[in-house]
Every structure is written in structure tokens, then in C-alpha cells.
Write a protein that holds these residues in place. Sequence first.
Motif, PDB file in Angstrom:
ATOM      1  N   LEU A 112     -10.228 -33.221 -14.595  1.00 54.37           N
ATOM      2  CA  LEU A 112     -11.605 -33.589 -14.901  1.00 54.37           C
ATOM      3  C   LEU A 112     -11.761 -34.107 -16.327  1.00 54.37           C
ATOM      4  CD1 LEU A 112     -14.566 -33.693 -14.032  1.00 54.37           C
ATOM      5  CD2 LEU A 112     -14.771 -31.310 -14.770  1.00 54.37           C
ATOM      6  N   PHE A 113     -11.122 -33.420 -17.272  1.00 51.97           N
ATOM      7  CA  PHE A 113     -11.221 -33.815 -18.671  1.00 51.97           C
ATOM      8  C   PHE A 113      -9.971 -34.544 -19.156  1.00 51.97           C
ATOM      9  CE2 PHE A 113     -14.177 -30.233 -18.346  1.00 51.97           C
ATOM     10  CZ  PHE A 113     -15.317 -30.807 -18.888  1.00 51.97           C
ATOM     11  N   GLY A 114      -9.066 -34.866 -18.247  1.00 50.37           N
ATOM     12  CA  GLY A 114      -7.864 -35.586 -18.629  1.00 50.37           C
ATOM     13  C   GLY A 114      -6.934 -34.736 -19.473  1.00 50.37           C
ATOM     14  N   THR A 115      -6.093 -35.392 -20.267  1.00 49.27           N
ATOM     15  CA  THR A 115      -5.109 -34.683 -21.085  1.00 49.27           C
ATOM     16  C   THR A 115      -5.609 -34.384 -22.485  1.00 49.27           C
ATOM     17  OG1 THR A 115      -4.147 -36.805 -21.756  1.00 49.27           O
ATOM     18  CG2 THR A 115      -3.195 -35.725 -19.820  1.00 49.27           C
ATOM     19  N   SER A 116      -6.828 -34.830 -22.806  1.00 49.26           N
ATOM     20  CA  SER A 116      -7.337 -34.657 -24.171  1.00 49.26           C
ATOM     21  C   SER A 116      -8.172 -33.394 -24.334  1.00 49.26           C
ATOM     22  CB  SER A 116      -8.168 -35.872 -24.573  1.00 49.26           C
ATOM     23  OG  SER A 116      -9.247 -36.068 -23.678  1.00 49.26           O
ATOM     24  N   ALA A 117      -8.265 -32.568 -23.277  1.00 47.43           N
ATOM     25  CA  ALA A 117      -9.098 -31.368 -23.356  1.00 47.43           C
ATOM     26  C   ALA A 117      -8.393 -30.257 -24.126  1.00 47.43           C
ATOM     27  CB  ALA A 117      -9.470 -30.898 -21.965  1.00 47.43           C
ATOM     28  N   PHE A 118      -9.162 -29.519 -24.916  1.00 43.54           N
ATOM     29  CA  PHE A 118      -8.662 -28.341 -25.616  1.00 43.54           C
ATOM     30  C   PHE A 118      -8.974 -27.116 -24.766  1.00 43.54           C
ATOM     31  CE2 PHE A 118      -9.592 -24.782 -28.560  1.00 43.54           C
ATOM     32  CZ  PHE A 118      -8.308 -24.588 -29.035  1.00 43.54           C
ATOM     33  N   GLU A 119      -7.946 -26.312 -24.497  1.00 45.48           N
ATOM     34  CA  GLU A 119      -8.090 -25.137 -23.647  1.00 45.48           C
ATOM     35  C   GLU A 119      -8.549 -23.953 -24.493  1.00 45.48           C
ATOM     36  OE1 GLU A 119      -4.721 -23.186 -21.280  1.00 45.48           O
ATOM     37  OE2 GLU A 119      -5.512 -24.716 -19.912  1.00 45.48           O
ATOM     38  N   VAL A 120      -9.833 -23.642 -24.409  1.00 53.25           N
ATOM     39  CA  VAL A 120     -10.396 -22.527 -25.170  1.00 53.25           C
ATOM     40  C   VAL A 120      -9.986 -21.200 -24.556  1.00 53.25           C
ATOM     41  CG1 VAL A 120     -12.529 -21.484 -26.037  1.00 53.25           C
ATOM     42  CG2 VAL A 120     -12.355 -23.974 -25.825  1.00 53.25           C
ATOM     43  N   SER A 121     -10.019 -21.118 -23.229  1.00 50.82           N
ATOM     44  CA  SER A 121      -9.645 -19.893 -22.521  1.00 50.82           C
ATOM     45  C   SER A 121      -9.072 -20.245 -21.162  1.00 50.82           C
ATOM     46  CB  SER A 121     -10.861 -18.970 -22.362  1.00 50.82           C
ATOM     47  OG  SER A 121     -10.525 -17.810 -21.618  1.00 50.82           O
ATOM     48  N   ASN A 122      -7.983 -19.582 -20.808  1.00 48.71           N
ATOM     49  CA  ASN A 122      -7.391 -19.688 -19.472  1.00 48.71           C
ATOM     50  C   ASN A 122      -6.729 -18.343 -19.198  1.00 48.71           C
ATOM     51  OD1 ASN A 122      -5.925 -20.141 -17.141  1.00 48.71           O
ATOM     52  ND2 ASN A 122      -5.142 -22.134 -17.787  1.00 48.71           N
ATOM     53  N   SER A 123      -7.456 -17.451 -18.550  1.00 50.27           N
ATOM     54  CA  SER A 123      -6.969 -16.088 -18.417  1.00 50.27           C
ATOM     55  C   SER A 123      -7.411 -15.450 -17.105  1.00 50.27           C
ATOM     56  CB  SER A 123      -7.468 -15.225 -19.588  1.00 50.27           C
ATOM     57  OG  SER A 123      -8.879 -15.168 -19.591  1.00 50.27           O
ATOM     58  N   VAL A 124      -6.591 -14.517 -16.643  1.00 48.37           N
ATOM     59  CA  VAL A 124      -6.894 -13.717 -15.461  1.00 48.37           C
ATOM     60  C   VAL A 124      -6.898 -12.254 -15.895  1.00 48.37           C
ATOM     61  CG1 VAL A 124      -6.167 -13.037 -13.154  1.00 48.37           C
ATOM     62  CG2 VAL A 124      -5.829 -15.398 -13.923  1.00 48.37           C
ATOM     63  N   ASP A 125      -8.056 -11.602 -15.748  1.00 46.80           N
ATOM     64  CA  ASP A 125      -8.192 -10.192 -16.112  1.00 46.80           C
ATOM     65  C   ASP A 125      -8.014  -9.363 -14.837  1.00 46.80           C
ATOM     66  OD1 ASP A 125      -9.032  -7.609 -16.848  1.00 46.80           O
ATOM     67  OD2 ASP A 125     -10.382  -8.415 -18.367  1.00 46.80           O
ATOM     68  N   THR A 126      -6.841  -8.754 -14.685  1.00 46.04           N
ATOM     69  CA  THR A 126      -6.546  -8.000 -13.460  1.00 46.04           C
ATOM     70  C   THR A 126      -7.317  -6.681 -13.406  1.00 46.04           C
ATOM     71  OG1 THR A 126      -4.602  -7.043 -14.556  1.00 46.04           O
ATOM     72  CG2 THR A 126      -4.263  -9.011 -13.218  1.00 46.04           C
ATOM     73  N   ARG A 127      -7.811  -6.206 -14.541  1.00 49.14           N
ATOM     74  CA  ARG A 127      -8.601  -4.970 -14.540  1.00 49.14           C
ATOM     75  C   ARG A 127     -10.043  -5.233 -14.106  1.00 49.14           C
ATOM     76  NH1 ARG A 127      -8.052  -2.641 -20.414  1.00 49.14           N
ATOM     77  NH2 ARG A 127      -8.517  -4.844 -20.812  1.00 49.14           N
TER      78      ARG A 127
ATOM     79  N   TYR B 163     -19.054 -32.649 -21.931  1.00 52.90           N
ATOM     80  CA  TYR B 163     -18.028 -32.553 -22.979  1.00 52.90           C
ATOM     81  C   TYR B 163     -17.237 -31.245 -22.940  1.00 52.90           C
ATOM     82  CZ  TYR B 163     -16.332 -35.154 -27.029  1.00 52.90           C
ATOM     83  OH  TYR B 163     -15.577 -35.935 -27.880  1.00 52.90           O
ATOM     84  N   GLY B 164     -17.689 -30.292 -22.128  1.00 51.82           N
ATOM     85  CA  GLY B 164     -16.971 -29.025 -22.032  1.00 51.82           C
ATOM     86  C   GLY B 164     -17.458 -28.208 -20.850  1.00 51.82           C
ATOM     87  N   VAL B 165     -16.741 -27.109 -20.560  1.00 56.17           N
ATOM     88  CA  VAL B 165     -17.088 -26.281 -19.413  1.00 56.17           C
ATOM     89  C   VAL B 165     -16.670 -24.846 -19.674  1.00 56.17           C
ATOM     90  CG1 VAL B 165     -14.875 -26.728 -18.253  1.00 56.17           C
ATOM     91  CG2 VAL B 165     -16.869 -26.058 -16.890  1.00 56.17           C
ATOM     92  N   ASP B 166     -17.428 -23.913 -19.103  1.00 56.50           N
ATOM     93  CA  ASP B 166     -17.095 -22.488 -19.154  1.00 56.50           C
ATOM     94  C   ASP B 166     -17.296 -21.919 -17.754  1.00 56.50           C
ATOM     95  OD1 ASP B 166     -16.453 -19.929 -19.922  1.00 56.50           O
ATOM     96  OD2 ASP B 166     -18.236 -19.597 -21.145  1.00 56.50           O
ATOM     97  N   LEU B 167     -16.201 -21.483 -17.146  1.00 51.82           N
ATOM     98  CA  LEU B 167     -16.208 -21.021 -15.757  1.00 51.82           C
ATOM     99  C   LEU B 167     -15.729 -19.579 -15.680  1.00 51.82           C
ATOM    100  CD1 LEU B 167     -16.127 -21.477 -12.575  1.00 51.82           C
ATOM    101  CD2 LEU B 167     -13.758 -22.188 -12.933  1.00 51.82           C
ATOM    102  N   ILE B 168     -16.448 -18.751 -14.904  1.00 50.45           N
ATOM    103  CA  ILE B 168     -16.038 -17.372 -14.645  1.00 50.45           C
ATOM    104  C   ILE B 168     -16.085 -17.128 -13.141  1.00 50.45           C
ATOM    105  CG2 ILE B 168     -16.513 -14.932 -15.015  1.00 50.45           C
ATOM    106  CD1 ILE B 168     -17.780 -15.636 -17.664  1.00 50.45           C
TER     107      ILE B 168
ATOM    108  N   ARG C  91     -11.227 -16.657 -15.987  1.00 49.67           N
ATOM    109  CA  ARG C  91     -12.064 -17.466 -16.870  1.00 49.67           C
ATOM    110  C   ARG C  91     -11.305 -18.700 -17.329  1.00 49.67           C
ATOM    111  NH1 ARG C  91     -15.790 -15.536 -22.026  1.00 49.67           N
ATOM    112  NH2 ARG C  91     -16.970 -17.497 -22.193  1.00 49.67           N
ATOM    113  N   LEU C  92     -11.998 -19.840 -17.272  1.00 50.64           N
ATOM    114  CA  LEU C  92     -11.456 -21.102 -17.761  1.00 50.64           C
ATOM    115  C   LEU C  92     -12.525 -21.779 -18.604  1.00 50.64           C
ATOM    116  CD1 LEU C  92      -9.140 -23.235 -17.705  1.00 50.64           C
ATOM    117  CD2 LEU C  92     -10.352 -24.299 -15.791  1.00 50.64           C
ATOM    118  N   ALA C  93     -12.187 -22.046 -19.867  1.00 49.95           N
ATOM    119  CA  ALA C  93     -13.110 -22.751 -20.762  1.00 49.95           C
ATOM    120  C   ALA C  93     -12.365 -23.911 -21.405  1.00 49.95           C
ATOM    121  CB  ALA C  93     -13.661 -21.802 -21.820  1.00 49.95           C
ATOM    122  N   LEU C  94     -12.923 -25.104 -21.283  1.00 52.05           N
ATOM    123  CA  LEU C  94     -12.299 -26.320 -21.800  1.00 52.05           C
ATOM    124  C   LEU C  94     -13.308 -27.101 -22.635  1.00 52.05           C
ATOM    125  CD1 LEU C  94     -10.674 -27.527 -18.450  1.00 52.05           C
ATOM    126  CD2 LEU C  94      -9.492 -26.326 -20.291  1.00 52.05           C
ATOM    127  N   SER C  95     -12.794 -27.849 -23.592  1.00 50.89           N
ATOM    128  CA  SER C  95     -13.662 -28.702 -24.390  1.00 50.89           C
ATOM    129  C   SER C  95     -12.911 -29.961 -24.794  1.00 50.89           C
ATOM    130  CB  SER C  95     -14.139 -27.968 -25.647  1.00 50.89           C
ATOM    131  OG  SER C  95     -14.930 -28.828 -26.465  1.00 50.89           O
TER     132      SER C  95
END
Length: 217
Positions: free
Chosen positions: A78-93, A46-51, A98-102
Motif C-alpha cells: 500500500l505504501f510501497g518501499t518508502s514506508a517507515f515501520e513504526v510498529s510491527n508486533s504480535v503480543d501473544t499475551r 500518509y500513514g496507518v495504525d492498525l490493531i 499491531r502494525l503502524a506505518l508512515s
Amino acid sequence: MRILLLIFTLIASTSSAGTPVLSFSTQDKEGIRWLILEATALDNIYGVDLILDYDAAALEVVDLDSGKSGIQIQSGNLFGTSAFEVSNSVDTRKHSIRLALSLLNPAPAVSGSGILATIAFKNTKPGIVQAKQLEFGTKEGRLISAELPQPVLVEPARSAATTSGKVSIPALAIPDYSASGRDNNLMYILGGVFAFLLLINIVFFMYWRQKVKRPAI
């Protein structure tokens, strides 16, 4: 008794899913090296958290959504168009992605396999990308750690960049995770039915053997 224990173990194993697996592949298109992340062996996710960590001295992450602030990668189907994007960010420092979807209720859970994300890199020399964490979650809140791949070496693109400077995500052969999930569930059901029928036959055989051995009165 040992046979019965073996059968119960077989029934339990047919009803459990394997560990999710993450794999990397790359494509070279329009002066961009694309890193494609595919997840397989999923069961009711039902969700994913990737780093991810990446070599910032060699790799530059290309922003794939200019309509949002910061640098974005592209989530897959993977989650189609119904996924809520919790985090989608690139930390250059910190040199991390990080990508987190639910999914959101009442969306059905996902099983099978599919593309988790696509990342675009510009680089003039090879650089390493490494998965640091990948956890999937069920609708009930259970966390499932995935099997992580070996770090991947991202080579510089050899293709020519577009004159317009626009980035177009390459067309990918994406698995139909919904069909794959149905196939997996059918396999578990058939395995359970087979084990149950085998158990009934063994119990009947043991009963018959005891009855045959019973001395005549």
C-alpha cells in the motif's frame, strides 16, 4: 435560493472523499492459512495504525521476518518501499497484532486501494480475528477512522506443508493504487467542473428571467 444551496452542496460533495474501508480475505498455501487485509477508498493517506485481536487458543501467528526479534507480520504494498515501520508486533499475551506505518517526506501521499498487510496462521481449529482499530493519517496530521469489517473466521489450512519448513508469501493480485488514485482525483475534478458549469447556467437563467419580467418603461 434553494437551487443555489443545492449546487454548493453538490460542489462540496464532489471534492470530499469517502470513508476508508478494510476488508479480509484468506488463502490456503503450503500448510498456512493466510489472512490478507485490503484497504480501499483511500484519499491522500500518509500513514496507518492498525490493531487486531485474534483467538490465541486456536490461532498461532507465524513469524514472517526471522531477522527481527519477536513475531512479525508482512506489510503490504500500500505504501510501497518508502514506508517507515513504526510498529510491527504480535503480543501473544494480549492476543493482539499491531502494525503502524508512515511515509516519509518527500514521498507522495497514497490514494485508491492496496494490500495493507498479510498475516500467516497455523491452526488446527477455527479461530476468530477481529479488527479493533484502524486509523489512517494525512500528511497534515488529520486522523481518519476506517470502516471495519465483521470478524473473520480463520479455518485451518488444508494444503500440505512444505518439506523445507520455509514460508513463502503467496502471490497476490494487488491493485495499482497509484492509478486508482488518479482515477478518483479525475472523478472529483470532473464532478466539480460539471457542478460549476451548472451553477453558471442557473445564475444566467435567473438573470434572464428577471430581465424578461422587468416592465417596459
